[in-house]
Design a protein around this motif. Structure first.
Motif, PDB file in Angstrom:
ATOM      1  N   MET A 120       0.854  -1.010   0.002  1.00  0.00           N
ATOM      2  CA  MET A 120      -0.092   0.114   0.051  1.00  0.00           C
ATOM      3  C   MET A 120       0.889   1.275  -0.245  1.00  0.00           C
ATOM      4  SD  MET A 120      -2.980  -1.074  -0.290  1.00  0.00           S
ATOM      5  CE  MET A 120      -3.757   0.900  -0.183  1.00  0.00           C
ATOM      6  N   ALA A 121       2.110   1.263   0.468  1.00  0.00           N
ATOM      7  CA  ALA A 121       2.989   2.507   0.692  1.00  0.00           C
ATOM      8  C   ALA A 121       3.359   2.612  -0.867  1.00  0.00           C
ATOM      9  CB  ALA A 121       4.133   2.190   1.482  1.00  0.00           C
ATOM     10  N   GLN A 122       3.689   1.611  -1.567  1.00  0.00           N
ATOM     11  CA  GLN A 122       4.097   1.710  -3.055  1.00  0.00           C
ATOM     12  C   GLN A 122       2.772   2.524  -3.805  1.00  0.00           C
ATOM     13  OE1 GLN A 122       5.429  -2.490  -3.460  1.00  0.00           O
ATOM     14  NE2 GLN A 122       7.407  -1.383  -3.975  1.00  0.00           N
ATOM     15  N   LEU A 123       1.606   1.971  -3.384  1.00  0.00           N
ATOM     16  CA  LEU A 123       0.303   2.653  -4.361  1.00  0.00           C
ATOM     17  C   LEU A 123       0.084   3.918  -3.759  1.00  0.00           C
ATOM     18  CD1 LEU A 123      -1.623  -0.728  -4.446  1.00  0.00           C
ATOM     19  CD2 LEU A 123      -0.129   0.169  -6.038  1.00  0.00           C
ATOM     20  N   ALA A 124       0.298   4.390  -2.727  1.00  0.00           N
ATOM     21  CA  ALA A 124       0.227   5.454  -2.171  1.00  0.00           C
ATOM     22  C   ALA A 124       0.364   6.821  -3.084  1.00  0.00           C
ATOM     23  CB  ALA A 124       0.729   6.133  -0.789  1.00  0.00           C
ATOM     24  N   ASP A 125      -0.924   7.473  -3.415  1.00  0.00           N
ATOM     25  CA  ASP A 125      -0.584   8.862  -4.142  1.00  0.00           C
ATOM     26  C   ASP A 125      -0.477   8.461  -5.878  1.00  0.00           C
ATOM     27  OD1 ASP A 125      -0.892  10.511  -2.100  1.00  0.00           O
ATOM     28  OD2 ASP A 125       1.322  10.237  -1.630  1.00  0.00           O
ATOM     29  N   LEU A 126      -0.312   7.111  -6.157  1.00  0.00           N
ATOM     30  CA  LEU A 126      -0.225   6.975  -7.629  1.00  0.00           C
ATOM     31  C   LEU A 126      -1.527   7.184  -8.414  1.00  0.00           C
ATOM     32  CD1 LEU A 126       1.525   3.296  -7.950  1.00  0.00           C
ATOM     33  CD2 LEU A 126       2.469   5.818  -8.179  1.00  0.00           C
ATOM     34  N   PRO A 127      -1.457   7.861  -9.423  1.00  0.00           N
ATOM     35  CA  PRO A 127      -2.743   7.994 -10.089  1.00  0.00           C
ATOM     36  C   PRO A 127      -3.262   6.659 -10.906  1.00  0.00           C
ATOM     37  CG  PRO A 127      -0.890   8.644 -11.616  1.00  0.00           C
ATOM     38  CD  PRO A 127      -0.106   8.167  -9.935  1.00  0.00           C
ATOM     39  N   ALA A 128      -4.436   6.918 -11.589  1.00  0.00           N
ATOM     40  CA  ALA A 128      -4.909   5.841 -12.451  1.00  0.00           C
ATOM     41  C   ALA A 128      -3.993   5.634 -13.360  1.00  0.00           C
ATOM     42  CB  ALA A 128      -6.154   6.248 -12.701  1.00  0.00           C
ATOM     43  N   ALA A 129      -4.027   4.479 -13.865  1.00  0.00           N
ATOM     44  CA  ALA A 129      -3.207   3.793 -15.012  1.00  0.00           C
ATOM     45  C   ALA A 129      -3.365   4.750 -16.319  1.00  0.00           C
ATOM     46  CB  ALA A 129      -3.350   2.323 -15.357  1.00  0.00           C
ATOM     47  N   ARG A 130      -4.657   4.856 -16.387  1.00  0.00           N
ATOM     48  CA  ARG A 130      -5.038   5.970 -17.659  1.00  0.00           C
ATOM     49  C   ARG A 130      -6.304   6.837 -17.209  1.00  0.00           C
ATOM     50  NH1 ARG A 130      -5.435   1.304 -22.471  1.00  0.00           N
ATOM     51  NH2 ARG A 130      -3.055   1.009 -22.844  1.00  0.00           N
ATOM     52  N   SER A 131      -6.514   7.966 -17.839  1.00  0.00           N
ATOM     53  CA  SER A 131      -7.415   8.934 -17.699  1.00  0.00           C
ATOM     54  C   SER A 131      -8.862   8.424 -18.310  1.00  0.00           C
ATOM     55  CB  SER A 131      -6.871  10.405 -18.061  1.00  0.00           C
ATOM     56  OG  SER A 131      -6.738  10.378 -19.380  1.00  0.00           O
ATOM     57  N   ALA A 132      -9.755   9.321 -17.728  1.00  0.00           N
ATOM     58  CA  ALA A 132     -11.004   9.189 -18.098  1.00  0.00           C
ATOM     59  C   ALA A 132     -11.677   7.917 -18.293  1.00  0.00           C
ATOM     60  CB  ALA A 132     -10.943   9.676 -19.507  1.00  0.00           C
ATOM     61  N   ALA A 133     -11.497   7.097 -17.159  1.00  0.00           N
ATOM     62  CA  ALA A 133     -11.937   5.808 -16.791  1.00  0.00           C
ATOM     63  C   ALA A 133     -11.321   4.942 -17.765  1.00  0.00           C
ATOM     64  CB  ALA A 133     -13.672   5.748 -16.765  1.00  0.00           C
ATOM     65  N   ARG A 134     -10.484   4.953 -18.432  1.00  0.00           N
ATOM     66  CA  ARG A 134     -10.144   3.823 -19.359  1.00  0.00           C
ATOM     67  C   ARG A 134      -9.374   3.002 -18.647  1.00  0.00           C
ATOM     68  NH1 ARG A 134      -6.458   7.000 -23.731  1.00  0.00           N
ATOM     69  NH2 ARG A 134      -6.277   8.283 -21.621  1.00  0.00           N
ATOM     70  N   ALA A 135      -8.879   3.093 -17.146  1.00  0.00           N
ATOM     71  CA  ALA A 135      -8.124   2.053 -16.306  1.00  0.00           C
ATOM     72  C   ALA A 135      -9.368   1.302 -15.680  1.00  0.00           C
ATOM     73  CB  ALA A 135      -7.222   2.732 -15.607  1.00  0.00           C
ATOM     74  N   ARG A 136     -10.584   1.717 -15.709  1.00  0.00           N
ATOM     75  CA  ARG A 136     -11.508   0.926 -14.998  1.00  0.00           C
ATOM     76  C   ARG A 136     -12.271  -0.176 -15.579  1.00  0.00           C
ATOM     77  NH1 ARG A 136     -14.930   5.899 -11.843  1.00  0.00           N
ATOM     78  NH2 ARG A 136     -12.832   6.908 -10.939  1.00  0.00           N
ATOM     79  N   PHE A 137     -12.532  -1.220 -15.237  1.00  0.00           N
ATOM     80  CA  PHE A 137     -12.980  -2.529 -15.794  1.00  0.00           C
ATOM     81  C   PHE A 137     -13.947  -3.239 -14.797  1.00  0.00           C
ATOM     82  CE2 PHE A 137      -8.857  -1.668 -17.518  1.00  0.00           C
ATOM     83  CZ  PHE A 137      -9.060  -1.884 -19.020  1.00  0.00           C
ATOM     84  N   GLY A 138     -15.044  -3.702 -15.493  1.00  0.00           N
ATOM     85  CA  GLY A 138     -15.924  -4.763 -14.729  1.00  0.00           C
ATOM     86  C   GLY A 138     -15.534  -6.019 -15.270  1.00  0.00           C
ATOM     87  N   VAL A 139     -15.072  -6.931 -14.298  1.00  0.00           N
ATOM     88  CA  VAL A 139     -14.157  -7.962 -14.683  1.00  0.00           C
ATOM     89  C   VAL A 139     -15.158  -9.321 -14.185  1.00  0.00           C
ATOM     90  CG1 VAL A 139     -12.015  -9.120 -14.348  1.00  0.00           C
ATOM     91  CG2 VAL A 139     -12.056  -6.616 -14.122  1.00  0.00           C
ATOM     92  N   VAL A 140     -15.830  -9.826 -15.184  1.00  0.00           N
ATOM     93  CA  VAL A 140     -16.406 -10.952 -15.166  1.00  0.00           C
ATOM     94  C   VAL A 140     -15.488 -12.039 -14.711  1.00  0.00           C
ATOM     95  CG1 VAL A 140     -17.962 -12.808 -16.041  1.00  0.00           C
ATOM     96  CG2 VAL A 140     -18.090 -10.179 -16.576  1.00  0.00           C
ATOM     97  N   GLY A 141     -15.804 -12.946 -13.599  1.00  0.00           N
ATOM     98  CA  GLY A 141     -14.933 -14.032 -13.424  1.00  0.00           C
ATOM     99  C   GLY A 141     -13.986 -13.598 -12.238  1.00  0.00           C
ATOM    100  N   LEU A 142     -13.800 -12.320 -11.820  1.00  0.00           N
ATOM    101  CA  LEU A 142     -13.161 -11.768 -10.619  1.00  0.00           C
ATOM    102  C   LEU A 142     -14.001 -12.199  -9.327  1.00  0.00           C
ATOM    103  CD1 LEU A 142     -10.761 -10.936  -9.525  1.00  0.00           C
ATOM    104  CD2 LEU A 142     -11.231  -8.387  -9.961  1.00  0.00           C
ATOM    105  N   THR A 143     -13.782 -13.361  -8.709  1.00  0.00           N
ATOM    106  CA  THR A 143     -14.789 -13.857  -7.998  1.00  0.00           C
ATOM    107  C   THR A 143     -14.241 -14.181  -6.605  1.00  0.00           C
ATOM    108  OG1 THR A 143     -16.130 -14.939  -9.571  1.00  0.00           O
ATOM    109  CG2 THR A 143     -16.462 -15.760  -7.451  1.00  0.00           C
ATOM    110  N   TYR A 144     -13.160 -14.651  -6.527  1.00  0.00           N
ATOM    111  CA  TYR A 144     -12.910 -15.230  -5.243  1.00  0.00           C
ATOM    112  C   TYR A 144     -11.720 -14.651  -4.724  1.00  0.00           C
ATOM    113  CZ  TYR A 144     -15.096 -19.535  -6.770  1.00  0.00           C
ATOM    114  OH  TYR A 144     -16.026 -20.401  -7.116  1.00  0.00           O
ATOM    115  N   LEU A 145     -11.522 -14.322  -3.289  1.00  0.00           N
ATOM    116  CA  LEU A 145     -10.584 -13.718  -2.632  1.00  0.00           C
ATOM    117  C   LEU A 145     -10.558 -14.477  -1.099  1.00  0.00           C
ATOM    118  CD1 LEU A 145      -8.965 -11.131  -2.999  1.00  0.00           C
ATOM    119  CD2 LEU A 145     -10.209 -10.064  -1.740  1.00  0.00           C
ATOM    120  N   PRO A 146      -9.761 -15.122  -0.832  1.00  0.00           N
ATOM    121  CA  PRO A 146      -8.641 -15.297  -1.606  1.00  0.00           C
ATOM    122  C   PRO A 146      -8.670 -15.825  -2.902  1.00  0.00           C
ATOM    123  CG  PRO A 146      -8.470 -16.702   0.255  1.00  0.00           C
ATOM    124  CD  PRO A 146      -9.466 -15.877   0.471  1.00  0.00           C
ATOM    125  N   ASP A 147      -7.894 -15.835  -3.857  1.00  0.00           N
ATOM    126  CA  ASP A 147      -7.906 -16.390  -5.175  1.00  0.00           C
ATOM    127  C   ASP A 147      -7.346 -17.769  -5.097  1.00  0.00           C
ATOM    128  OD1 ASP A 147      -8.103 -16.867  -7.935  1.00  0.00           O
ATOM    129  OD2 ASP A 147      -6.764 -15.501  -8.490  1.00  0.00           O
TER     130      ASP A 147
END
Length: 256
Positions: free
Chosen positions: A184-211
């Motif tokens: 989490m320290a490495q992710l702190a203050d990082l921006p999204a991978a792309r702007s304008a919601a292009r880094a957002r995905f609805g991921v079918v099959g992303l079901t289990y945690l723990p995987d």
């Protein structure tokens, strides 16, 4: 010897269930394209399924017994759905011997190993209809932060929301990638991978945690701050629908 008898003897219900859901869901999708031959469907199914499950099968920190069970389970599930890969099957047969050598499973598994090997070596019957896929229900929750392994890189992702009746999560990737799961320290203050919601995905099959496949690793829960700079713009889409098995293609170029 039947496929389910082999899978039951592996005593790995979570792995078997997750593998079966992956293969059935992806196979059904690939069989939806008209005119595809069985060989074409097979070539469309095996590589992405194997790529996801290599996160477990090649994991240096996973117990050898888990990896061997995984190889046998994957070869069996694919065979059950009508698919066969020579190299994968050869690795599964070696795993049968390793499981017996280390007395990992039951006496019944050892006694029936010749029949198990014979079934895995045999030519499977091609599917005549699309397999049924159960409705997905995700165990991820808004505010979760996870690491997602894609090939040999690890990407941080934030869960924004759940679609439908907890069917699948909508995630947003942080910029950058890592050689190990990020902190989490490495992710702190990082921006999204792309702007304008292009880094957002609805991921079918992303079901289990723990995987069970070890592809998705939890980093935090109830985290209040998503990646910045990735909000959708007016008249643009909110997120892109994809499948967990197609995520490497959907995120091509992220964090390189």
């Amino acid at each position: 010897m039947r496929h389910q008898q082999i899978l039951d003897k592996l005593a790995a219900r979570g792995i078997v269930q997750a593998m079966t859901e992956d293969v059935a869901r992806w196979t059904a999708g690939q069989m939806s394209y008209r005119g595809r031959s069985h060989a074409e469907v097979e070539q469309a199914v095996i590589p992405p399924v194997l790529a996801r499950w290599r996160c477990l099968l090649d994991a240096g920190d996973a117990p050898a017994a888990d990896r061997n069970v995984g190889w046998v389970a994957l070869a069996t599930v694919l065979h059950k759905h009508g698919f066969h890969d020579g190299a994968l099957t050869a690795r599964a047969l070696t795993s049968v011997d390793e499981l017996n050598r280390h007395v990992v499973l039951s006496d019944a598994f050892a006694r029936q190993s010749p029949a198990i090997k014979a079934l895995l070596r045999s030519t499977p019957a091609p599917p005549t209809r699309r397999p049924r896929s159960p409705r997905t229900v995700t165990f991820l929750r808004p505010g979760d932060v996870v690491s997602v392994q894609l090939a040999d890189r690890f990407h941080g992702a934030y869960v924004h929301e759940l679609h439908g009746a907890n069917e699948f999560p909508v995630i947003e990737f942080y910029a950058g990638s890592f050689t190990t799961p990020p902190t989490m320290a490495q992710l702190a203050d990082l921006p999204a991978a792309r702007s304008a919601a292009r880094a957002r995905f609805g991921v079918v099959g992303l079901t289990y945690l723990p995987d069970p496949a070890h592809q998705v690793v939890p980093l935090a829960s109830r985290h209040a701050q998503p990646p910045h700079g990735g909000g959708p713009r007016s008249a643009d889409g909110l997120w892109t629908l994809t499948d967990l098995l197609d995520l490497p293609g959907a995120t091509a170029g992220f964090g390189q």
